[in-house]
Design a protein around this motif. Sequence first.
Motif, PDB file in Angstrom:
ATOM      1  N   HIS A  91       0.833  -1.205   0.000  1.00 50.31           N
ATOM      2  CA  HIS A  91       0.000   0.000   0.000  1.00 50.31           C
ATOM      3  C   HIS A  91       0.869   1.258   0.000  1.00 50.31           C
ATOM      4  CE1 HIS A  91      -2.034  -3.281   2.064  1.00 50.31           C
ATOM      5  NE2 HIS A  91      -3.199  -2.743   1.827  1.00 50.31           N
ATOM      6  N   PRO A  95      -1.903   0.888   6.017  1.00 53.07           N
ATOM      7  CA  PRO A  95      -3.315   0.540   6.233  1.00 53.07           C
ATOM      8  C   PRO A  95      -3.737   0.801   7.676  1.00 53.07           C
ATOM      9  CG  PRO A  95      -2.133  -1.244   5.138  1.00 53.07           C
ATOM     10  CD  PRO A  95      -1.104  -0.254   5.591  1.00 53.07           C
ATOM     11  N   ASN A  96      -5.042   0.851   7.856  1.00 57.55           N
ATOM     12  CA  ASN A  96      -5.630   1.169   9.156  1.00 57.55           C
ATOM     13  C   ASN A  96      -5.323   0.088  10.200  1.00 57.55           C
ATOM     14  OD1 ASN A  96      -7.247   1.879  11.283  1.00 57.55           O
ATOM     15  ND2 ASN A  96      -8.997   2.422  10.001  1.00 57.55           N
ATOM     16  N   ILE A 105      -2.226  -7.335   6.917  1.00 59.98           N
ATOM     17  CA  ILE A 105      -2.085  -7.646   5.494  1.00 59.98           C
ATOM     18  C   ILE A 105      -0.667  -7.416   4.972  1.00 59.98           C
ATOM     19  CG2 ILE A 105      -2.817  -5.348   4.694  1.00 59.98           C
ATOM     20  CD1 ILE A 105      -4.080  -8.543   3.075  1.00 59.98           C
ATOM     21  N   ILE A 108       1.730 -10.304   5.770  1.00 58.36           N
ATOM     22  CA  ILE A 108       1.398 -11.506   5.006  1.00 58.36           C
ATOM     23  C   ILE A 108       1.810 -11.342   3.546  1.00 58.36           C
ATOM     24  CG2 ILE A 108      -0.524 -12.928   4.207  1.00 58.36           C
ATOM     25  CD1 ILE A 108      -1.983 -12.161   6.830  1.00 58.36           C
TER      26      ILE A 108
ATOM     27  N   PHE B   9      -4.045  -3.623  -3.386  1.00 58.62           N
ATOM     28  CA  PHE B   9      -5.386  -3.127  -3.083  1.00 58.62           C
ATOM     29  C   PHE B   9      -6.443  -4.185  -3.393  1.00 58.62           C
ATOM     30  CE2 PHE B   9      -4.106   1.592  -3.597  1.00 58.62           C
ATOM     31  CZ  PHE B   9      -4.091   1.791  -2.231  1.00 58.62           C
ATOM     32  N   ILE B  11      -6.090  -7.524  -3.464  1.00 57.50           N
ATOM     33  CA  ILE B  11      -6.049  -8.600  -2.464  1.00 57.50           C
ATOM     34  C   ILE B  11      -6.697  -8.128  -1.171  1.00 57.50           C
ATOM     35  CG2 ILE B  11      -4.540 -10.094  -1.107  1.00 57.50           C
ATOM     36  CD1 ILE B  11      -2.439  -9.804  -3.352  1.00 57.50           C
ATOM     37  N   HIS B  12      -6.376  -6.906  -0.800  1.00 55.51           N
ATOM     38  CA  HIS B  12      -6.957  -6.328   0.416  1.00 55.51           C
ATOM     39  C   HIS B  12      -8.483  -6.322   0.319  1.00 55.51           C
ATOM     40  CE1 HIS B  12      -6.199  -3.281   3.825  1.00 55.51           C
ATOM     41  NE2 HIS B  12      -7.488  -3.529   3.826  1.00 55.51           N
ATOM     42  N   THR B  15      -9.959  -9.857   0.469  1.00 58.16           N
ATOM     43  CA  THR B  15      -9.840 -10.400   1.820  1.00 58.16           C
ATOM     44  C   THR B  15     -10.936  -9.829   2.721  1.00 58.16           C
ATOM     45  OG1 THR B  15      -7.445 -10.591   1.536  1.00 58.16           O
ATOM     46  CG2 THR B  15      -8.290 -10.702   3.784  1.00 58.16           C
ATOM     47  N   MET B  16     -11.173  -8.538   2.567  1.00 56.75           N
ATOM     48  CA  MET B  16     -12.258  -7.917   3.343  1.00 56.75           C
ATOM     49  C   MET B  16     -13.598  -8.575   3.012  1.00 56.75           C
ATOM     50  SD  MET B  16     -10.994  -5.200   5.124  1.00 56.75           S
ATOM     51  CE  MET B  16     -12.219  -3.882   5.236  1.00 56.75           C
ATOM     52  N   MET B  19     -13.937 -11.865   4.662  1.00 60.64           N
ATOM     53  CA  MET B  19     -14.133 -11.799   6.112  1.00 60.64           C
ATOM     54  C   MET B  19     -15.605 -11.615   6.474  1.00 60.64           C
ATOM     55  SD  MET B  19     -10.889 -11.786   7.378  1.00 60.64           S
ATOM     56  CE  MET B  19     -10.842 -10.951   8.957  1.00 60.64           C
ATOM     57  N   GLU B  32     -11.312   2.819   3.872  1.00 58.48           N
ATOM     58  CA  GLU B  32     -10.905   3.238   5.209  1.00 58.48           C
ATOM     59  C   GLU B  32      -9.864   2.273   5.775  1.00 58.48           C
ATOM     60  OE1 GLU B  32     -14.379   4.162   7.641  1.00 58.48           O
ATOM     61  OE2 GLU B  32     -13.095   3.802   9.405  1.00 58.48           O
ATOM     62  N   SER B  33     -10.019   1.001   5.462  1.00 56.48           N
ATOM     63  CA  SER B  33      -9.056   0.012   5.939  1.00 56.48           C
ATOM     64  C   SER B  33      -7.738   0.099   5.168  1.00 56.48           C
ATOM     65  CB  SER B  33      -9.643  -1.394   5.796  1.00 56.48           C
ATOM     66  OG  SER B  33      -8.650  -2.364   6.036  1.00 56.48           O
ATOM     67  N   ALA B  34      -7.834   0.323   3.842  1.00 58.96           N
ATOM     68  CA  ALA B  34      -6.631   0.355   3.014  1.00 58.96           C
ATOM     69  C   ALA B  34      -6.006   1.739   2.978  1.00 58.96           C
ATOM     70  CB  ALA B  34      -6.963  -0.104   1.608  1.00 58.96           C
ATOM     71  N   ILE B 132      -5.165 -16.529   3.049  1.00 63.00           N
ATOM     72  CA  ILE B 132      -4.834 -15.230   3.628  1.00 63.00           C
ATOM     73  C   ILE B 132      -5.777 -14.907   4.782  1.00 63.00           C
ATOM     74  CG2 ILE B 132      -4.781 -12.746   3.157  1.00 63.00           C
ATOM     75  CD1 ILE B 132      -3.685 -13.375   0.439  1.00 63.00           C
ATOM     76  N   ILE B 136      -4.738 -14.459   8.757  1.00 64.47           N
ATOM     77  CA  ILE B 136      -5.117 -13.303   9.569  1.00 64.47           C
ATOM     78  C   ILE B 136      -5.794 -13.759  10.848  1.00 64.47           C
ATOM     79  CG2 ILE B 136      -6.735 -11.372   9.705  1.00 64.47           C
ATOM     80  CD1 ILE B 136      -6.032 -10.698   6.861  1.00 64.47           C
ATOM     81  N   HIS B 137      -6.703 -14.713  10.728  1.00 65.82           N
ATOM     82  CA  HIS B 137      -7.383 -15.197  11.919  1.00 65.82           C
ATOM     83  C   HIS B 137      -6.444 -15.888  12.887  1.00 65.82           C
ATOM     84  CE1 HIS B 137     -11.537 -14.738  10.058  1.00 65.82           C
ATOM     85  NE2 HIS B 137     -11.513 -14.021  11.147  1.00 65.82           N
TER      86      HIS B 137
END
Lengths: 140, 140
Positions: A91, A95-96, A105, A108, B9, B11-12, B15-16, B19, B32-34, B132, B136-137
């Motif tokens: 990025h 990221p947040n 992220i 990973i 972006f 992949i992000h 992934t969101m 989830m 907002e997350s990225a 992925i 994360i989990h």
Amino acid sequence: MQTSSRFTFAIHTLTMLAMTEGKNVPSDFIAESAKTNPVVIRRIMLLLKKAGLIKSQQGVHGGAVLLRKPENITLLDIYKAVEDKNVFSLHPNIPNPQCIVGRNIQNILGDIFNNAENAMESVLAGISIAQIKNTIHDKV
Amino acid sequence: MQTSSRFTFAIHTLTMLAMTEGKNVPSDFIAESAKTNPVVIRRIMLLLKKAGLIKSQQGVHGGAVLLRKPENITLLDIYKAVEDKNVFSLHPNIPNPQCIVGRNIQNILGDIFNNAENAMESVLAGISIAQIKNTIHDKV
DNA sequence: TAAATAAGTAACTAACTTTGTTACAGTTAT
DNA sequence: ATAACTGTAACAAAGTTAGTTACTTATTTA
């Protein structure tokens, strides 16, 4: 992404030097073969010089020569000499960290991207300038 | 080469979506997350949509959802959806056909570059969005 | 010693890509 | 009707690239 031709120009240059082993090869001569401007070649020669792959001489009968045997110059050596950036970019902004995805992220993806680039680089490491030179000779 | 962040972006984004399976996720939420602008995400969503990876809905409670299970979306699918150019570029102009190097170099490099990119792509093909998400989990 | 040839290098242009931004039309749930 | 979305156009700012001109410096050779 705009991919550069530096790597291709650099391989072209070193192949030319390998073909005329020993003799100084001027940038004009290489530029004529690669169909570009001599300054473009000289700029790449500077990078190859910094990487210890060639040396160059000014003046009449000047030019560049290889500092290693063609067998000992791999495409990976060249790639690292002329391309500084990674194939993949994370990025542009961090990221947040308050989002579970945003928080994890980059770590990973960093690992995955490294693996992918390493796979690519090991192919490049398996090919030498000598092989390219020989392939050209075989073709004729 | 200026490498783009589209792949990251994308992949992000996926992934969101993985989830919050099932629910429509708006571009603002992902942005907002990225930490980028929602339009940037929407532009990438268009590419992912064209590739058949997601669908999107306008209006209140609109947003994007996955069209495949996260297990069935690999990073290679995503890469091909958002990056059209090759990693390596040949000469910007056709090399001199009257030079033995110029006449042969593009064929030779074309093959090598393909091999290198394939090696990279097979790493990407081995990783799914599900992996992925799970990583994360696991981290939490 | 003068001339010619070559690298080294600075400065600039044109073309292109990328991310970010604003703005607005169209769509849909409530 | 309103609010919350996508879709999309238009633009700016920043960066990279290849190409070009022009000049300085080094080196050979006649």
